[in-house]
Design a protein around this motif. Structure first.
Motif, PDB file in Angstrom:
ATOM      1  N   LEU A 110      22.898   2.280 -11.954  1.00  0.00           N
ATOM      2  CA  LEU A 110      24.134   2.021 -11.215  1.00  0.00           C
ATOM      3  C   LEU A 110      24.147   0.592 -10.697  1.00  0.00           C
ATOM      4  O   LEU A 110      23.133   0.094 -10.189  1.00  0.00           O
ATOM      5  N   SER A 111      25.291  -0.073 -10.823  1.00  0.00           N
ATOM      6  CA  SER A 111      25.479  -1.397 -10.246  1.00  0.00           C
ATOM      7  C   SER A 111      26.946  -1.562  -9.875  1.00  0.00           C
ATOM      8  O   SER A 111      27.825  -1.474 -10.731  1.00  0.00           O
ATOM      9  N   ILE A 112      27.217  -1.774  -8.571  1.00  0.00           N
ATOM     10  CA  ILE A 112      28.591  -1.930  -8.083  1.00  0.00           C
ATOM     11  C   ILE A 112      28.650  -3.161  -7.177  1.00  0.00           C
ATOM     12  O   ILE A 112      27.786  -3.348  -6.314  1.00  0.00           O
ATOM     13  N   SER A 113      29.645  -3.970  -7.390  1.00  0.00           N
ATOM     14  CA  SER A 113      29.899  -5.129  -6.534  1.00  0.00           C
ATOM     15  C   SER A 113      31.375  -5.132  -6.176  1.00  0.00           C
ATOM     16  O   SER A 113      32.236  -5.082  -7.068  1.00  0.00           O
ATOM     17  N   TYR A 114      31.677  -5.199  -4.861  1.00  0.00           N
ATOM     18  CA  TYR A 114      33.068  -5.108  -4.411  1.00  0.00           C
ATOM     19  C   TYR A 114      33.351  -6.183  -3.364  1.00  0.00           C
ATOM     20  O   TYR A 114      32.667  -6.262  -2.339  1.00  0.00           O
ATOM     21  N   PHE A 132      35.375  -6.943  -0.603  1.00  0.00           N
ATOM     22  CA  PHE A 132      36.260  -6.221   0.307  1.00  0.00           C
ATOM     23  C   PHE A 132      37.048  -7.154   1.216  1.00  0.00           C
ATOM     24  O   PHE A 132      38.011  -6.739   1.862  1.00  0.00           O
ATOM     25  N   ALA A 133      36.630  -8.414   1.307  1.00  0.00           N
ATOM     26  CA  ALA A 133      37.361  -9.424   2.065  1.00  0.00           C
ATOM     27  C   ALA A 133      37.059 -10.772   1.432  1.00  0.00           C
ATOM     28  O   ALA A 133      36.100 -10.903   0.668  1.00  0.00           O
ATOM     29  N   THR A 134      37.860 -11.758   1.740  1.00  0.00           N
ATOM     30  CA  THR A 134      37.674 -13.073   1.137  1.00  0.00           C
ATOM     31  C   THR A 134      36.251 -13.573   1.375  1.00  0.00           C
ATOM     32  O   THR A 134      35.786 -13.658   2.509  1.00  0.00           O
ATOM     33  N   ASN A 135      35.540 -13.879   0.276  1.00  0.00           N
ATOM     34  CA  ASN A 135      34.173 -14.417   0.278  1.00  0.00           C
ATOM     35  C   ASN A 135      33.096 -13.396   0.636  1.00  0.00           C
ATOM     36  O   ASN A 135      31.919 -13.734   0.624  1.00  0.00           O
ATOM     37  N   PHE A 136      33.474 -12.164   0.954  1.00  0.00           N
ATOM     38  CA  PHE A 136      32.483 -11.137   1.301  1.00  0.00           C
ATOM     39  C   PHE A 136      32.389 -10.098   0.184  1.00  0.00           C
ATOM     40  O   PHE A 136      33.403  -9.557  -0.262  1.00  0.00           O
ATOM     41  N   LYS A 137      31.149  -9.832  -0.254  1.00  0.00           N
ATOM     42  CA  LYS A 137      30.933  -8.836  -1.297  1.00  0.00           C
ATOM     43  C   LYS A 137      29.873  -7.839  -0.861  1.00  0.00           C
ATOM     44  O   LYS A 137      28.870  -8.196  -0.256  1.00  0.00           O
ATOM     45  N   LEU A 138      30.149  -6.598  -1.203  1.00  0.00           N
ATOM     46  CA  LEU A 138      29.204  -5.508  -0.964  1.00  0.00           C
ATOM     47  C   LEU A 138      28.589  -5.114  -2.297  1.00  0.00           C
ATOM     48  O   LEU A 138      29.294  -4.931  -3.288  1.00  0.00           O
ATOM     49  N   GLU A 139      27.258  -4.981  -2.338  1.00  0.00           N
ATOM     50  CA  GLU A 139      26.546  -4.619  -3.561  1.00  0.00           C
ATOM     51  C   GLU A 139      25.802  -3.306  -3.365  1.00  0.00           C
ATOM     52  O   GLU A 139      25.093  -3.131  -2.358  1.00  0.00           O
ATOM     53  N   VAL A 140      25.960  -2.399  -4.307  1.00  0.00           N
ATOM     54  CA  VAL A 140      25.208  -1.144  -4.320  1.00  0.00           C
ATOM     55  C   VAL A 140      24.511  -1.055  -5.673  1.00  0.00           C
ATOM     56  O   VAL A 140      25.171  -1.091  -6.722  1.00  0.00           O
ATOM     57  N   LEU A 141      23.187  -0.953  -5.662  1.00  0.00           N
ATOM     58  CA  LEU A 141      22.390  -0.915  -6.881  1.00  0.00           C
ATOM     59  C   LEU A 141      21.450   0.280  -6.840  1.00  0.00           C
ATOM     60  O   LEU A 141      20.956   0.650  -5.772  1.00  0.00           O
ATOM     61  N   GLY A 142      21.198   0.854  -7.991  1.00  0.00           N
ATOM     62  CA  GLY A 142      20.264   1.967  -8.055  1.00  0.00           C
ATOM     63  C   GLY A 142      19.765   2.188  -9.473  1.00  0.00           C
ATOM     64  O   GLY A 142      20.443   1.839 -10.448  1.00  0.00           O
TER      65      GLY A 142
END
Length: 842
Positions: free
Chosen positions: A568-572, A574-584
């Motif tokens: 799993l790899s997710i990058s979102y 959610f706001a200008t210049n801010f990214k949330l990453e979820v990896l597994g």
């Protein structure tokens, strides 16, 4: 002409294997029924009582609509206008028909998505000086074009298109050419400049190093691939080597190291102090700590995927250079328009020239061993690659790499009577091939095969041959892999594949006094199916990659296993210049390195590869998850990532224990919980960064008391403060590294010896209950680039590792001397280590 879109993957595969659609037309008007040109000429012969002289092969396959006007000359003009034929009147009855050497061509360039015209597209006639751009309506035309020429059409954002000039022969209307949009799903950069030039972080969480653009890092004057990787948070080496890289607390054998798709079982020279891979032909290195694509198997800790340059250049390029350890050269030679040869070679200077760098390296490598620093030691490596383009859509690549380390040593006993000759050799030779095919605008295949062989040989014999010791570790592995990529829609990609691998490992030990002989062989075969969906929104705010592998692992003698590994790899954003990453990821591996400790041979540590057998060595399995938050405002990057990693099925013999547990063969696991933080400020002239990593890394061995204790590779706290500065052609870098001391085990202070057993043993405290002093090192480097002439560039560089000359303790262990007294042995880090280099490139 290739088909632009197929309705389903099933239909594509049918087309791929059963049909090879083509179009041999010349852009003629399709509004009327076509007849062969030969048939039309015969009709004209019968009707007008004339004769046409021609070569059948020239007219074979040519078709044309019937003339709409009557008359011989009108029909001849019709043929000339609609075909690449020239008709010459010889007399009243006879005519000569030949293919024209040059033709006029025209075309209209469209996009294949919305069928809009593309103005400003570049159109080149290859192997000539003819070139133009399309007008506002996407049209172009040329006169006097060689009939056999190839036309190249390119535009930013579209895939380059090649077509024969014959297909564009003037007709009304002009031939329409549909360009496919160029999508690069994995090339979306989150940080365009990560720490230094040539380092970039991508949406899937991977980090890529581009050596051609690589800047400078503290202590490095050349882009050593494996040394550079250690500048990243979470990647360290507890013993200052490149062949023992620890990713998030894992051992080096838990890393998957690939070179042109070939798994490498040897990665270092000079007992791990120097990378074994030439950086100047290595185009890019992908480093993955978590969220690994399902395309990759093996390597429960991390992946380092190295790829050499893969494009054929029109001209020769290369370079050469030397530093205070070795000299090297590399290059690529075009043999024809679609064939090129790459090569690189490096050899050490160590067996005939002792420099300050060699002296420092050898003091570290051979400290507290029987090896003299004036021994006969050398290393070399060689790579070769053949690049062959069948056509623009099918490419064949053949790669070869050979790595060698050779140590010959002669020692004399304390009384001067006994002379021992010893040798320690590491040899790796690997070769592989690939076929990359672009069947349609949205369907690709990649086929890879490789064979790799690694051998470690240690031999010791006294002058009288009274004692002989021979040890050999041999790895042979072959693999075949087919990978398919299907672009369902521009934002959705589906990857599928199959991989077969057969790994055979042999370990031999022979000792004549006292007599002992062991020969352990094993073979494991694995079959893996994998599938992966990758989605990225058009605005690039969301990237998601879901996939998994299904592995069937079979040891011929002992076990069979089926393992399911989701990824799993997710990058979102959610706001200008801010990214949330979820990896597994779930991963597994069936090869491990047994560590022969310093007491085993010449006082040198050796690592022997071995296979899982589900008894003494299970299949190692890992589960890892992480959550990260990144802020990237072009010139400022701040990132924090928390991770959880559990690895099961480890054996103490693979962990390098040097206490009461080192020979017991217990099976257990380790659990790492940690946080990695990085802040990086960058401009066009400088980049400065601070990184911090916290690791809580603990073993669990249920048969050891206590069952839970710190991991041998635990570095609880580690800091890096570094920066580089570029001024014109001058680059300088400086960095400070600090980390907690790794755990070790002391003898019991009250009763250091256990005299109740024979032979007497050291009585230790609880495992890893003590810690070494903290580690601190400061490094600096500088390079200057200049031109020798218009074609040849040069650079000079200098670096100093550990310029404060701090004596860091890398390891402490204990042994009994001849008087049964406990002796403390410490391994110390590199001292002040200068280096210098000179390079040219063209």
């Amino acid at each position: 002409m290739r088909k632009a879109h197929l309705k389903s993957l099933t239909f594509q595969l049918v087309i791929l294997f059963l049909f090879f659609p083509g179009n041999n037309g010349f852009g003629q008007d399709t509004s009327q029924t076509k007849i062969p040109v030969i048939d039309l000429l015969q009709e004209l012969e019968d009707k007008f009582e004339v004769k046409f002289s021609f070569v059948d092969a020239d007219l074979e396959g040519l078709q044309i609509s019937k003339p709409t006007v009557d008359g011989l000359q009108a029909s001849i003009d019709h043929i000339i206008g609609k075909t690449p034929l020239q008709i010459e009147r010889l007399n009243d009855r006879y005519y000569s028909v030949v293919l024209r050497n040059t033709i006029s061509i025209c075309g209209t360039v469209l996009d294949n998505f919305e069928n809009n015209s593309i103005p400003g597209a570049t159109v080149r006639i290859l192997d000539s000086d003819k070139a133009a751009v399309t007008n506002i309506d996407g049209q172009f035309s040329f006169e006097e074009v060689p009939r056999t020429a190839v036309v190249q059409i390119s535009h930013l954002g579209f895939k380059t298109y090649f077509i024969s000039a014959e297909e564009l022969s003037i007709s009304a209307p002009c031939f329409e050419i549909a360009l496919a949009l160029s999508y690069q799903e994995l090339e979306e950069v989150v940080v365009y400049k990560f720490l230094t030039d040539g380092l970039a972080k991508f949406s899937d969480g991977s980090i890529q190093m581009n050596t051609a653009e690589f800047g400078i890092l503290p202590g490095l004057i050349e882009p050593d691939i494996l040394q550079s990787a250690q500048s990243l948070p979470g990647i360290k080496s507890v013993d200052e080597t490149v062949s023992d890289i620890n990713i998030r607390g894992g051992t080096n054998d838990q890393n998957l190291i690939l070179w042109d798709g070939i798994k490498m079982y040897q990665s270092g020279h000079f007992f791990g102090l120097i990378s074994a891979f030439n950086p100047y032909l290595t185009d890019k290195i992908t480093i993955i700590k978590n969220g690994t694509s399902s395309v990759y198997g093996d390597g429960v800790s991390g992946v380092m995927d190295m790829r050499t340059k893969n494009d054929i250049q029109n001209s020769t390029f290369g370079g050469a250079g030397f530093n205070l350890i070795s000299g090297d050269m590399y290059g690529q030679i075009p043999l024809s328009e679609n064939l090129a040869l790459q090569f690189s070679g490096r050899r050490s200077l160590t067996d005939f020239l002792q420099t300050p760098t060699y002296t420092t390296f050898s003091e570290k490598a051979f400290q507290d061993s029987e090896v003299r620093t004036d021994n006969d030691f050398y290393f070399y490596d060689f790579t070769g690659k053949l690049l062959y383009d069948l056509n623009p859509y099918h490419k064949v690549r053949l790669s070869l790499i050979h790595i060698n380390n050779d140590l010959d040593n002669i020692t004399t006993s304390n009384d001067g009577d006994e002379v021992t000759e010893s040798s320690l050799d590491q040899i790796n030779i690997s070769f592989g091939g690939s076929l990359e095919s672009e069947w349609t605008d949205n369907f690709y295949t990649q086929a890879n095969v490789y064979y790799t062989q690694y051998r470690l040989t240690a031999f010791s014999i006294t002058e009288s041959a009274s004692r002989q010791l021979y040890q050999n570790n041999l790895v042979k592995e072959s693999s075949a892999k087919l990978n398919t990529i299907y672009k369902v829609i521009p934002t959705l990609q589906w990857t599928n594949g199959y991989q077969f691998t057969e790994t055979g490992i042999e370990n031999i030990t022979r000792l004549n006094q006292p007599f002992f002989e062991s020969n352990i062989k094993g073979v494991i075969r694995s079959h893996s199916l994998y599938s992966e969906i990758q989605y990225e929104t058009e605005d690039k705010n969301l990237f998601a990659q879901f996939g998994g592998r299904l592995n069937y692992i079979s040891n011929i003698n002992t076990f069979d296993q089926v393992l399911v590994e989701p990824r799993l790899s997710i990058s979102y954003e959610f706001a200008t210049n801010f990214k949330l990453e979820v990896l597994g990821e779930f991963k597994s591996q069936y090869t491990n390195q047994i560590i022969d400790l310093e007491q085993n041979f010449l006082g040198l540590e050796k690592r022997r590869w071995t296979l899982a057998d589900e008894n003494n060595l299970p299949v190692v399995k890992s589960k890892q998850g992480s959550l990260g938050l990144n802020y990237d405002e072009n010139r400022l990057y701040v990132g924090v990532e928390a991770f959880y990693k559990n690895v099961t099925g480890i054996n103490v013999n693979t962990q390098g224990f040097q206490n009461q547990n080192q020979f017991n063969g217990e099976i257990g696991e380790y659990l790492v919980k940690g946080v990695e933080f990085l802040i990086n400020k960058k401009t066009n002239d400088y980049s400065a960064w601070f990184s911090y990593a916290y690791n809580d890394n603990n073993y669990t061995f249920n048969t050891i008391s206590p069952p839970n204790f710190p991991n041998n590779l635990e570095l609880e706290h580690s800091f890096t403060l570094a920066g580089n500065y570029n001024y014109n052609n001058f680059k300088v870098g400086i960095g400070l590294n600090y980390r907690s001391g790794k755990p070790y085990t002391k003898p019991d202070s009250n009763t250091p010896l256990d005299t109740s057993v024979f032979p007497i043993e050291i009585n230790y405290e609880s495992p890893n209950s003590s810690s070494l002093p903290e580690y601190f090192r400061a490094d600096a480097s500088a390079t200057y680039d200049f031109n020798l002439n218009k074609k040849v560039k040069a650079s000079v560089g200098a670096s100093v590792l550990n310029f404060t000359d701090r004596k860091n303790v890398l390891n402490t262990y204990y042994r009994l001397n001849d008087d049964n007294k406990v002796e403390t042995v410490q391994r110390i880090s590199l001292g002040v280590t200068p280096n210098a280099s000179f390079r040219i490139s063209f």
